[in-house]
Design a protein around this motif. Structure first.
Motif, PDB file in Angstrom:
ATOM      1  N   PRO A   1       0.833  -1.201   0.000  1.00  0.00           N
ATOM      2  CA  PRO A   1       0.000   0.000   0.000  1.00  0.00           C
ATOM      3  C   PRO A   1       0.867   1.249   0.000  1.00  0.00           C
ATOM      4  O   PRO A   1       1.970   1.268   0.524  1.00  0.00           O
ATOM      5  CB  PRO A   1      -0.803  -0.126   1.290  1.00  0.00           C
ATOM      6  CG  PRO A   1      -0.042  -1.057   2.144  1.00  0.00           C
ATOM      7  CD  PRO A   1       0.738  -1.953   1.225  1.00  0.00           C
ATOM      8  N   SER A   2       0.339   2.301  -0.586  1.00  0.00           N
ATOM      9  CA  SER A   2       1.065   3.567  -0.598  1.00  0.00           C
ATOM     10  C   SER A   2       1.014   4.195   0.790  1.00  0.00           C
ATOM     11  O   SER A   2       0.162   3.859   1.612  1.00  0.00           O
ATOM     12  CB  SER A   2       0.446   4.520  -1.614  1.00  0.00           C
ATOM     13  OG  SER A   2      -0.815   4.958  -1.152  1.00  0.00           O
ATOM     14  N   GLU A   3       1.929   5.100   1.019  1.00  0.00           N
ATOM     15  CA  GLU A   3       1.945   5.800   2.310  1.00  0.00           C
ATOM     16  C   GLU A   3       0.646   6.567   2.521  1.00  0.00           C
ATOM     17  O   GLU A   3       0.111   6.581   3.621  1.00  0.00           O
ATOM     18  CB  GLU A   3       3.148   6.732   2.393  1.00  0.00           C
ATOM     19  CG  GLU A   3       3.295   7.432   3.729  1.00  0.00           C
ATOM     20  CD  GLU A   3       3.516   6.495   4.921  1.00  0.00           C
ATOM     21  OE1 GLU A   3       3.180   6.912   6.046  1.00  0.00           O
ATOM     22  OE2 GLU A   3       4.009   5.372   4.737  1.00  0.00           O
ATOM     23  N   LEU A   4       0.101   7.165   1.474  1.00  0.00           N
ATOM     24  CA  LEU A   4      -1.150   7.902   1.596  1.00  0.00           C
ATOM     25  C   LEU A   4      -2.295   6.976   2.003  1.00  0.00           C
ATOM     26  O   LEU A   4      -3.063   7.285   2.912  1.00  0.00           O
ATOM     27  CB  LEU A   4      -1.494   8.627   0.295  1.00  0.00           C
ATOM     28  CG  LEU A   4      -2.815   9.415   0.307  1.00  0.00           C
ATOM     29  CD1 LEU A   4      -2.800  10.481   1.409  1.00  0.00           C
ATOM     30  CD2 LEU A   4      -3.079  10.040  -1.051  1.00  0.00           C
TER      31      LEU A   4
ATOM     32  N   LEU B   1      -1.941   6.068   5.615  1.00  0.00           N
ATOM     33  CA  LEU B   1      -2.354   7.155   6.503  1.00  0.00           C
ATOM     34  C   LEU B   1      -3.871   7.288   6.548  1.00  0.00           C
ATOM     35  O   LEU B   1      -4.448   7.504   7.613  1.00  0.00           O
ATOM     36  CB  LEU B   1      -1.709   8.468   6.061  1.00  0.00           C
ATOM     37  CG  LEU B   1      -0.200   8.557   6.270  1.00  0.00           C
ATOM     38  CD1 LEU B   1       0.345   9.833   5.646  1.00  0.00           C
ATOM     39  CD2 LEU B   1       0.157   8.467   7.733  1.00  0.00           C
ATOM     40  N   ILE B   2      -4.522   7.156   5.414  1.00  0.00           N
ATOM     41  CA  ILE B   2      -5.993   7.208   5.381  1.00  0.00           C
ATOM     42  C   ILE B   2      -6.568   6.039   6.174  1.00  0.00           C
ATOM     43  O   ILE B   2      -7.526   6.200   6.931  1.00  0.00           O
ATOM     44  CB  ILE B   2      -6.504   7.225   3.933  1.00  0.00           C
ATOM     45  CG1 ILE B   2      -6.122   8.539   3.266  1.00  0.00           C
ATOM     46  CG2 ILE B   2      -8.017   7.008   3.880  1.00  0.00           C
ATOM     47  CD1 ILE B   2      -6.335   8.581   1.775  1.00  0.00           C
ATOM     48  N   GLY B   3      -5.967   4.868   6.032  1.00  0.00           N
ATOM     49  CA  GLY B   3      -6.429   3.697   6.773  1.00  0.00           C
ATOM     50  C   GLY B   3      -6.373   3.880   8.268  1.00  0.00           C
ATOM     51  O   GLY B   3      -7.170   3.292   9.008  1.00  0.00           O
TER      52      GLY B   3
ATOM     53  N   ILE C   1      -5.502  -1.054   6.318  1.00  0.00           N
ATOM     54  CA  ILE C   1      -6.710  -0.245   6.124  1.00  0.00           C
ATOM     55  C   ILE C   1      -7.461  -0.015   7.426  1.00  0.00           C
ATOM     56  O   ILE C   1      -8.625   0.355   7.407  1.00  0.00           O
ATOM     57  CB  ILE C   1      -7.654  -0.884   5.079  1.00  0.00           C
ATOM     58  CG1 ILE C   1      -8.067  -2.287   5.508  1.00  0.00           C
ATOM     59  CG2 ILE C   1      -7.027  -0.871   3.704  1.00  0.00           C
ATOM     60  CD1 ILE C   1      -9.179  -2.877   4.668  1.00  0.00           C
ATOM     61  N   THR C   2      -6.800  -0.235   8.543  1.00  0.00           N
ATOM     62  CA  THR C   2      -7.440   0.033   9.825  1.00  0.00           C
ATOM     63  C   THR C   2      -6.427   0.610  10.798  1.00  0.00           C
ATOM     64  O   THR C   2      -5.280   0.199  10.830  1.00  0.00           O
ATOM     65  CB  THR C   2      -8.106  -1.228  10.406  1.00  0.00           C
ATOM     66  OG1 THR C   2      -8.812  -0.867  11.586  1.00  0.00           O
ATOM     67  CG2 THR C   2      -7.122  -2.315  10.739  1.00  0.00           C
ATOM     68  N   GLY C   3      -6.885   1.588  11.566  1.00  0.00           N
ATOM     69  CA  GLY C   3      -6.027   2.192  12.571  1.00  0.00           C
ATOM     70  C   GLY C   3      -6.360   1.721  13.969  1.00  0.00           C
ATOM     71  O   GLY C   3      -5.686   2.073  14.931  1.00  0.00           O
ATOM     72  N   GLY C   4      -7.406   0.900  14.078  1.00  0.00           N
ATOM     73  CA  GLY C   4      -7.771   0.443  15.407  1.00  0.00           C
ATOM     74  C   GLY C   4      -8.875  -0.581  15.386  1.00  0.00           C
ATOM     75  O   GLY C   4      -9.392  -0.967  14.339  1.00  0.00           O
ATOM     76  N   LEU C   5      -9.231  -1.003  16.586  1.00  0.00           N
ATOM     77  CA  LEU C   5     -10.302  -1.979  16.789  1.00  0.00           C
ATOM     78  C   LEU C   5     -11.372  -1.351  17.656  1.00  0.00           C
ATOM     79  O   LEU C   5     -11.068  -0.614  18.590  1.00  0.00           O
ATOM     80  CB  LEU C   5      -9.779  -3.217  17.521  1.00  0.00           C
ATOM     81  CG  LEU C   5      -8.632  -3.985  16.907  1.00  0.00           C
ATOM     82  CD1 LEU C   5      -8.224  -5.124  17.836  1.00  0.00           C
ATOM     83  CD2 LEU C   5      -9.008  -4.516  15.547  1.00  0.00           C
ATOM     84  N   ILE C   6     -12.614  -1.665  17.355  1.00  0.00           N
ATOM     85  CA  ILE C   6     -13.711  -1.322  18.252  1.00  0.00           C
ATOM     86  C   ILE C   6     -14.361  -2.630  18.663  1.00  0.00           C
ATOM     87  O   ILE C   6     -14.645  -3.484  17.825  1.00  0.00           O
ATOM     88  CB  ILE C   6     -14.721  -0.342  17.626  1.00  0.00           C
ATOM     89  CG1 ILE C   6     -15.761   0.050  18.665  1.00  0.00           C
ATOM     90  CG2 ILE C   6     -15.331  -0.878  16.352  1.00  0.00           C
ATOM     91  CD1 ILE C   6     -16.548   1.285  18.346  1.00  0.00           C
ATOM     92  N   LEU C   7     -14.523  -2.796  19.950  1.00  0.00           N
ATOM     93  CA  LEU C   7     -15.014  -4.060  20.490  1.00  0.00           C
ATOM     94  C   LEU C   7     -16.444  -3.914  20.987  1.00  0.00           C
ATOM     95  O   LEU C   7     -16.795  -2.923  21.636  1.00  0.00           O
ATOM     96  CB  LEU C   7     -14.106  -4.528  21.625  1.00  0.00           C
ATOM     97  CG  LEU C   7     -12.628  -4.672  21.254  1.00  0.00           C
ATOM     98  CD1 LEU C   7     -11.816  -5.077  22.474  1.00  0.00           C
ATOM     99  CD2 LEU C   7     -12.431  -5.664  20.115  1.00  0.00           C
TER     100      LEU C   7
END
Length: 97
Positions: free
Chosen positions: A3-6, A9-11, A35-41
């Motif tokens: 994946p590109s850096e952009l 960053l969007i992810g 494509i994810t910056g975190g988890l929601i539980l």
């Protein structure tokens, strides 16, 4: 193709809600694709604290950057972690303090 850096960053702006309490291929794919910056539980992810800990540890180990981890643990009627050590006062009680 990496994946590109952009796109990475969007992810980081998106969070992923795993389907269950175990690390699975869909979560692995999201982390690998960055494509994810975190988890929601939610309740489906929280049968007990040990399973939540294992899920978070596996996800963090697979992630390319530290993940945000979120949980809806308001107290009162909304309690994803049911163990007594996670009991929080309800929002109403906190507002009265």
């Amino acid at each position: 193709m990496p994946p590109s850096e952009l796109s990475t960053l969007i992810g980081q702006l998106f969070v992923f809600g795993p389907a269950g309490a175990s690390f699975d291929t869909s979560l692995a794919e999201a982390l690998d694709a960055r494509i994810t910056g975190g988890l929601i539980l939610f309740a489906r992810n929280c049968p007990n604290a040990a399973r939540v800990k294992a899920l978070i540890e596996q996800a963090q180990a697979r992630a390319h950057r530290p993940l945000w981890v979120m949980i809806d643990q308001e107290g009162g009627r909304v309690r994803r972690l049911k163990e007594p050590e996670f009991a929080l006062p309800s929002a109403r009680v906190l507002a009265e303090l």
